[in-house]
Design a protein around this motif. Structure first.
Motif, PDB file in Angstrom:
ATOM      1  N   VAL A 440       0.859  -1.183   0.000  1.00  0.00           N
ATOM      2  CA  VAL A 440       0.000   0.000   0.000  1.00  0.00           C
ATOM      3  C   VAL A 440       0.896   1.234   0.000  1.00  0.00           C
ATOM      4  CG1 VAL A 440      -1.849   1.237   1.180  1.00  0.00           C
ATOM      5  CG2 VAL A 440      -1.772  -1.265   1.263  1.00  0.00           C
ATOM      6  N   ARG A 441       0.682   2.148  -0.959  1.00  0.00           N
ATOM      7  CA  ARG A 441       1.544   3.320  -1.132  1.00  0.00           C
ATOM      8  C   ARG A 441       0.726   4.588  -1.243  1.00  0.00           C
ATOM      9  NH1 ARG A 441       6.728   1.786  -2.959  1.00  0.00           N
ATOM     10  NH2 ARG A 441       6.893  -0.412  -3.604  1.00  0.00           N
ATOM     11  N   ASP A 442       1.395   5.724  -1.024  1.00  0.00           N
ATOM     12  CA  ASP A 442       0.852   7.042  -1.326  1.00  0.00           C
ATOM     13  C   ASP A 442       0.832   7.185  -2.846  1.00  0.00           C
ATOM     14  OD1 ASP A 442       1.138   9.964  -2.084  1.00  0.00           O
ATOM     15  OD2 ASP A 442       0.745  10.156   0.068  1.00  0.00           O
ATOM     16  N   LYS A 443      -0.301   7.595  -3.395  1.00  0.00           N
ATOM     17  CA  LYS A 443      -0.446   7.652  -4.848  1.00  0.00           C
ATOM     18  C   LYS A 443       0.463   8.684  -5.493  1.00  0.00           C
ATOM     19  CE  LYS A 443      -3.999   7.790  -8.432  1.00  0.00           C
ATOM     20  NZ  LYS A 443      -5.458   7.892  -8.704  1.00  0.00           N
ATOM     21  N   ILE A 444       0.758   9.759  -4.771  1.00  0.00           N
ATOM     22  CA  ILE A 444       1.565  10.827  -5.351  1.00  0.00           C
ATOM     23  C   ILE A 444       3.060  10.595  -5.119  1.00  0.00           C
ATOM     24  CG2 ILE A 444       1.963  13.303  -5.413  1.00  0.00           C
ATOM     25  CD1 ILE A 444      -0.801  12.305  -6.427  1.00  0.00           C
ATOM     26  N   SER A 445       3.416  10.401  -3.871  1.00  0.00           N
ATOM     27  CA  SER A 445       4.844  10.290  -3.533  1.00  0.00           C
ATOM     28  C   SER A 445       5.390   8.881  -3.707  1.00  0.00           C
ATOM     29  CB  SER A 445       5.058  10.734  -2.084  1.00  0.00           C
ATOM     30  OG  SER A 445       4.432   9.811  -1.195  1.00  0.00           O
ATOM     31  N   ASN A 446       4.506   7.886  -3.850  1.00  0.00           N
ATOM     32  CA  ASN A 446       4.912   6.478  -3.948  1.00  0.00           C
ATOM     33  C   ASN A 446       5.493   5.943  -2.635  1.00  0.00           C
ATOM     34  OD1 ASN A 446       4.608   4.424  -5.901  1.00  0.00           O
ATOM     35  ND2 ASN A 446       6.837   4.249  -6.072  1.00  0.00           N
ATOM     36  N   GLN A 447       5.374   6.698  -1.575  1.00  0.00           N
ATOM     37  CA  GLN A 447       5.888   6.281  -0.271  1.00  0.00           C
ATOM     38  C   GLN A 447       5.006   5.171   0.296  1.00  0.00           C
ATOM     39  OE1 GLN A 447       6.052   9.464   2.539  1.00  0.00           O
ATOM     40  NE2 GLN A 447       6.699   8.174   4.264  1.00  0.00           N
ATOM     41  N   VAL A 448       5.630   4.152   0.892  1.00  0.00           N
ATOM     42  CA  VAL A 448       4.852   3.062   1.472  1.00  0.00           C
ATOM     43  C   VAL A 448       4.104   3.572   2.692  1.00  0.00           C
ATOM     44  CG1 VAL A 448       6.439   1.310   0.621  1.00  0.00           C
ATOM     45  CG2 VAL A 448       6.743   2.231   2.917  1.00  0.00           C
ATOM     46  N   LEU A 449       2.911   3.032   2.918  1.00  0.00           N
ATOM     47  CA  LEU A 449       2.080   3.436   4.045  1.00  0.00           C
ATOM     48  C   LEU A 449       2.096   2.321   5.086  1.00  0.00           C
ATOM     49  CD1 LEU A 449      -0.935   5.010   2.103  1.00  0.00           C
ATOM     50  CD2 LEU A 449       1.018   6.166   3.155  1.00  0.00           C
ATOM     51  N   VAL A 450       2.777   2.596   6.187  1.00  0.00           N
ATOM     52  CA  VAL A 450       2.924   1.624   7.266  1.00  0.00           C
ATOM     53  C   VAL A 450       1.684   1.651   8.159  1.00  0.00           C
ATOM     54  CG1 VAL A 450       4.327   0.939   9.247  1.00  0.00           C
ATOM     55  CG2 VAL A 450       5.422   1.933   7.210  1.00  0.00           C
ATOM     56  N   GLY A 451       1.196   0.470   8.541  1.00  0.00           N
ATOM     57  CA  GLY A 451       0.040   0.393   9.425  1.00  0.00           C
ATOM     58  C   GLY A 451      -1.282   0.655   8.752  1.00  0.00           C
ATOM     59  N   ALA A 452      -1.315   0.654   7.430  1.00  0.00           N
ATOM     60  CA  ALA A 452      -2.588   0.798   6.717  1.00  0.00           C
ATOM     61  C   ALA A 452      -3.419  -0.465   6.924  1.00  0.00           C
ATOM     62  CB  ALA A 452      -2.345   1.044   5.233  1.00  0.00           C
ATOM     63  N   THR A 453      -4.741  -0.315   6.958  1.00  0.00           N
ATOM     64  CA  THR A 453      -5.655  -1.440   7.158  1.00  0.00           C
ATOM     65  C   THR A 453      -6.091  -2.006   5.815  1.00  0.00           C
ATOM     66  OG1 THR A 453      -6.481  -0.497   9.222  1.00  0.00           O
ATOM     67  CG2 THR A 453      -7.849  -2.172   8.163  1.00  0.00           C
ATOM     68  N   VAL A 454      -6.032  -3.327   5.696  1.00  0.00           N
ATOM     69  CA  VAL A 454      -6.543  -4.013   4.509  1.00  0.00           C
ATOM     70  C   VAL A 454      -7.661  -4.943   4.974  1.00  0.00           C
ATOM     71  CG1 VAL A 454      -6.028  -5.543   2.582  1.00  0.00           C
ATOM     72  CG2 VAL A 454      -4.314  -3.871   3.341  1.00  0.00           C
ATOM     73  N   LYS A 455      -8.852  -4.737   4.415  1.00  0.00           N
ATOM     74  CA  LYS A 455     -10.022  -5.525   4.813  1.00  0.00           C
ATOM     75  C   LYS A 455     -10.513  -6.384   3.658  1.00  0.00           C
ATOM     76  CE  LYS A 455     -11.860  -2.218   8.211  1.00  0.00           C
ATOM     77  NZ  LYS A 455     -13.070  -1.453   8.624  1.00  0.00           N
ATOM     78  N   VAL A 456     -11.185  -7.495   4.016  1.00  0.00           N
ATOM     79  CA  VAL A 456     -11.901  -8.325   3.047  1.00  0.00           C
ATOM     80  C   VAL A 456     -13.380  -8.239   3.389  1.00  0.00           C
ATOM     81  CG1 VAL A 456     -12.261 -10.633   2.120  1.00  0.00           C
ATOM     82  CG2 VAL A 456      -9.952  -9.863   2.701  1.00  0.00           C
ATOM     83  N   ILE A 457     -14.196  -7.824   2.413  1.00  0.00           N
ATOM     84  CA  ILE A 457     -15.632  -7.630   2.606  1.00  0.00           C
ATOM     85  C   ILE A 457     -16.364  -8.439   1.546  1.00  0.00           C
ATOM     86  CG2 ILE A 457     -17.496  -5.930   2.625  1.00  0.00           C
ATOM     87  CD1 ILE A 457     -15.318  -3.847   3.382  1.00  0.00           C
ATOM     88  N   ASN A 458     -17.332  -9.261   1.951  1.00  0.00           N
ATOM     89  CA  ASN A 458     -18.022 -10.101   0.970  1.00  0.00           C
ATOM     90  C   ASN A 458     -19.098  -9.322   0.231  1.00  0.00           C
ATOM     91  OD1 ASN A 458     -20.312  -9.987   2.603  1.00  0.00           O
ATOM     92  ND2 ASN A 458     -20.036 -12.046   3.429  1.00  0.00           N
ATOM     93  N   GLU A 459     -19.806 -10.001  -0.668  1.00  0.00           N
ATOM     94  CA  GLU A 459     -20.792  -9.329  -1.509  1.00  0.00           C
ATOM     95  C   GLU A 459     -22.022  -8.872  -0.736  1.00  0.00           C
ATOM     96  OE1 GLU A 459     -21.103 -12.426  -4.486  1.00  0.00           O
ATOM     97  OE2 GLU A 459     -20.088 -11.142  -5.937  1.00  0.00           O
ATOM     98  N   ASP A 460     -22.183  -9.370   0.488  1.00  0.00           N
ATOM     99  CA  ASP A 460     -23.276  -8.908   1.348  1.00  0.00           C
ATOM    100  C   ASP A 460     -22.831  -7.760   2.254  1.00  0.00           C
ATOM    101  OD1 ASP A 460     -25.071 -10.816   0.353  1.00  0.00           O
ATOM    102  OD2 ASP A 460     -24.256 -12.343   1.694  1.00  0.00           O
ATOM    103  N   ASN A 461     -21.667  -7.203   1.950  1.00  0.00           N
ATOM    104  CA  ASN A 461     -21.096  -6.074   2.693  1.00  0.00           C
ATOM    105  C   ASN A 461     -20.780  -6.437   4.146  1.00  0.00           C
ATOM    106  OD1 ASN A 461     -20.109  -3.425   2.478  1.00  0.00           O
ATOM    107  ND2 ASN A 461     -21.892  -2.594   3.513  1.00  0.00           N
ATOM    108  N   ILE A 462     -20.424  -7.692   4.368  1.00  0.00           N
ATOM    109  CA  ILE A 462     -20.030  -8.158   5.692  1.00  0.00           C
ATOM    110  C   ILE A 462     -18.509  -8.306   5.731  1.00  0.00           C
ATOM    111  CG2 ILE A 462     -20.179 -10.069   7.352  1.00  0.00           C
ATOM    112  CD1 ILE A 462     -22.958 -10.660   6.200  1.00  0.00           C
ATOM    113  N   GLU A 463     -17.888  -7.683   6.732  1.00  0.00           N
ATOM    114  CA  GLU A 463     -16.438  -7.762   6.839  1.00  0.00           C
ATOM    115  C   GLU A 463     -16.020  -9.160   7.278  1.00  0.00           C
ATOM    116  OE1 GLU A 463     -12.999  -5.970   9.728  1.00  0.00           O
ATOM    117  OE2 GLU A 463     -14.454  -4.525   8.922  1.00  0.00           O
ATOM    118  N   ILE A 464     -15.122  -9.765   6.507  1.00  0.00           N
ATOM    119  CA  ILE A 464     -14.690 -11.136   6.775  1.00  0.00           C
ATOM    120  C   ILE A 464     -13.422 -11.148   7.627  1.00  0.00           C
ATOM    121  CG2 ILE A 464     -14.032 -13.337   5.751  1.00  0.00           C
ATOM    122  CD1 ILE A 464     -16.925 -12.468   5.230  1.00  0.00           C
TER     123      ILE A 464
END
Length: 646
Positions: A440-464
């Protein structure tokens, strides 16, 4: 001459008499066949065939008689004659059954050739054909699922048939056609075996060898088999022949159908016995199984709405002990062939036997995960040694201690059908698992984003699930690839970004996220074009009207200004050094004014916009007058900037 004539007449009479005898024999055999009395039908068909009388119908009926008695070797030989001698009369199902018999004999390549033929002549929607022609190596999949079980014995097997083990209190119930103890033993003409009864092995008798026959209110003089009991043993569901007032009841075709009965047990006595309301005299309902919460009853049936020869259905057991309308579990589980003998574990895994899903031969045991009342998950063959070349069925499993029982008619058994115990050493992977990783990076600076959250959400909008990126901005997750999921990356100060992952084959995938800053108006003097990563806005040579490709990029700026009402922009337009200096200054000014005018026409207030042309006065490289720069190098100077102003 007279003698010759008389001799001819005698021969003719003998021939007519012989033909009449064969027709009567065939008539008797067909009657037995239609009644599912396969054993006497086999004897008669064989005698007729041995005398040289053969037809497509005779071979079909004889082959089916062997097939439905699990005599796959003889069935294979008869089906071979059928497809060889009477190919125009062979319908698709006979190619399928012939292929099944060859699988049971281990002749997989020959079986595959028959399945190719089956796929060519069957309907496009046939699940069995689609499964075979799909881009999957089923033999490889079965092999990967094999070797996970250790098979043990069951000390209560006899030379008769034992099958359909069922958990009952601390012991087991099972079905057997062992000696009933009656002087006149009832025999069933399907396979010339005794009728089945239900027997009980108590917890303390598992080591004592004590088998008890169930109450006579449950066992009748016809078939009883396949039981499901509540955990406390107060309710038992079981299969029985259609039996009313001490007599068997046949349908209009002369067939005694199967029904499910419910027994209420009080103080070890059957206090109440009833047949279930969705039974019928015209179709079979059999092989009950209960859900973990005991609120759903699963069963096999050929009732209207069945996709194949038999399907698996379910009903809800209401609080007042009534039932909902039967519901077919659908085409992911059920095929055009036989699906039967369901069992559901405490973790909502449905096991069942099928000959329609790709297997090793005969009936194989399959498994699928039930998720939120959904029955569209992957169906997996449990592999060897549970499954073999013959019939394997009535599988039950205790997930707490990973032990269970099943029945099979494999050649190593003591009787016709035998019960085997087993231990599961390695769990079956039922759900499709796919590894997703990325940065996961900053779109402009390309700097990596430490501690960013990555979630998986199903088609019923329920967080897995969710995870955090590490010190390198890296994340790694595993998703269920049998269903669609959204993978979403987010962190404070940035707009979340996500990517949809549909059903897949489970191959690992890399997804890198580039997050945009949440507040683009944070720095006066910044170029919004860089923050939004706009493509270069081009104008045609010597023109200043807005081109369609430039319009798309300017719309992004408009969207940002609509989102942030306080954002003000100055449009700076530049040219390259080619052409006269005064002309370039004029042209750039017209392009700046054209851009501002376009944005105003799209609803942006005039007081939030300003435009200025700089001609070739602010080149970004050394491509001034009289330089030898390439066209691409000159293009870098033909640019528009959207500067954030106070």
């Amino acid at each position: 001459m007279v003698r010759k004539i008389l001799f001819t007449v005698v021969l003719l009479l003998i021939s007519i008499g012989s033909l009449s005898a064969q027709e009567k024999s065939l008539e008797r055999a067909n009657t037995k066949y239609d009644e599912f009395s396969f054993s006497p039908a086999i004897d008669i068909y064989k005698k007729v065939l041995d005398k040289g009388f053969v037809s497509a119908d005779l071979l079909k009926n004889l082959g089916n008689s062997y097939y439905f008695n699990a005599d796959y070797k003889n069935a294979s030989e008869i089906y071979k004659r059928l497809v060889t001698e009477f190919e125009p009369d062979v319908t698709p199902d006979y190619y399928f059954r012939y292929a099944q018999t060859l699988r049971s004999l281990g002749e997989y390549e020959a079986a595959d050739e028959l399945m190719k033929k089956f796929s060519e002549i069957t309907s496009a929607g046939d699940y069995r054909a689609n499964n075979f022609t799909a881009d999957r190596d089923y033999r490889k999949e079965i092999k990967e699922n094999s070797g996970r079980y250790t098979i043990g014995s069951f000390e209560f097997n006899t030379v008769y048939s034992e099958f359909a083990p069922a958990y009952y209190k601390e012991g087991l119930l099972f079905s057997s056609d062992r000696d009933t103890g009656n002087l006149a033993r009832y025999r069933h003409t399907w396979n010339s075996k005794d009728f089945l009864d239900i027997y009980k092995v108590n917890a303390d008798s598992l080591s004592m060898g004590r088998v008890v026959k169930m109450n006579k209110n449950i066992n009748s003089r016809l078939h009883e088999s396949t039981v499901a009991a509540t955990r406390d043993g107060s309710v038992i569901y079981f299969t029985r022949n259609n039996f009313k007032e001490g007599k068997s009841t046949k349908d209009e075709d002369g067939v005694i159908r199967l029904k499910i009965f419910r027994a209420i047990i009080q103080d070890s006595i059957v206090a109440y016995l009833e047949e279930l309301p969705f039974n019928s005299d015209s179709y079979s309902v059999a092989h009950p199984a209960l859900s973990p919460d005991e609120k759903t009853l699963y069963f096999a049936s050929d009732m209207p709405g069945t996709l194949g020869e038999s399907d698996i259905f379910k009903v809800t057991i209401n609080d007042d002990r009534t039932f909902s309308t039967p519901e077919n579990l659908g085409s992911t589980i059920n095929t055009e062939a036989r699906e039967t003998f369901p069992f559901v574990t405490s973790e909502d895994v449905l096991y069942f036997s099928s000959e329609g899903h790709p297997g090793l031969g005969g009936l194989d045991v399959f498994a699928t995960k039930i998720r939120d009342n959904d029955y569209t998950g992957a169906v997996k063959n449990v592999g060897e040694p549970i499954n073999g070349q013959l019939d394997d069925f009535t599988f039950i499993f205790n997930e707490e201690d990973r032990t269970g029982y099943f029945a099979s008619n494999r050649a190593t058994g003591l009787g016709n059908d035998d019960i085997y115990s087993f231990v599961e050493n390695i769990p079956l992977q039922l759900e499709c698992r796919q590894e997703i990783s990325g940065i996961v990076r900053d779109k402009i600076s390309n700097q990596v984003l430490v501690g960013a959250t990555v979630k998986v959400i199903n088609e019923d909008n329920i967080e897995i699930l969710q995870t955090l990126t590490d010190a390198n901005g890296y994340y790694e997750i595993v998703i269920d690839c049998d269903q669609g999921n959204f993978v979403r990356a987010m962190t404070d100060g940035y707009i979340p970004s996500e990517e949809y992952m549909g059903e897949s084959d489970g191959e690992p995938k890399v997804i890198d996220f580039y997050l945009e800053r949440d507040n683009v108006s944070g720095g006066f003097g910044d170029d919004l074009a860089k923050l939004l990563q706009l493509s270069t806005i081009y104008f045609d040579l010597n023109k200043y009207n807005i081109r369609p490709d430039a319009e798309i990029e300017i719309q992004k700026v408009i969207a940002a200004m609509e989102k942030y009402p306080s954002l003000k922009i100055k449009v700076n337009s530049h040219t390259d050094s080619r052409g006269k200096d005064a002309y370039n200054l004029w042209l750039s000014q017209k392009r700046a004014e054209s851009t501002v005018g376009y944005m105003i026409s799209k609803g942006i207030s005039e007081d939030r916009l300003e435009g200025e042309g700089f001609g070739e006065t602010k080149l970004v490289n050394n491509c001034g007058n009289y330089s030898n720069c390439t066209s691409k190098e000159h293009d870098l100077n033909r640019r528009s900037e959207f500067i954030i102003r106070e």
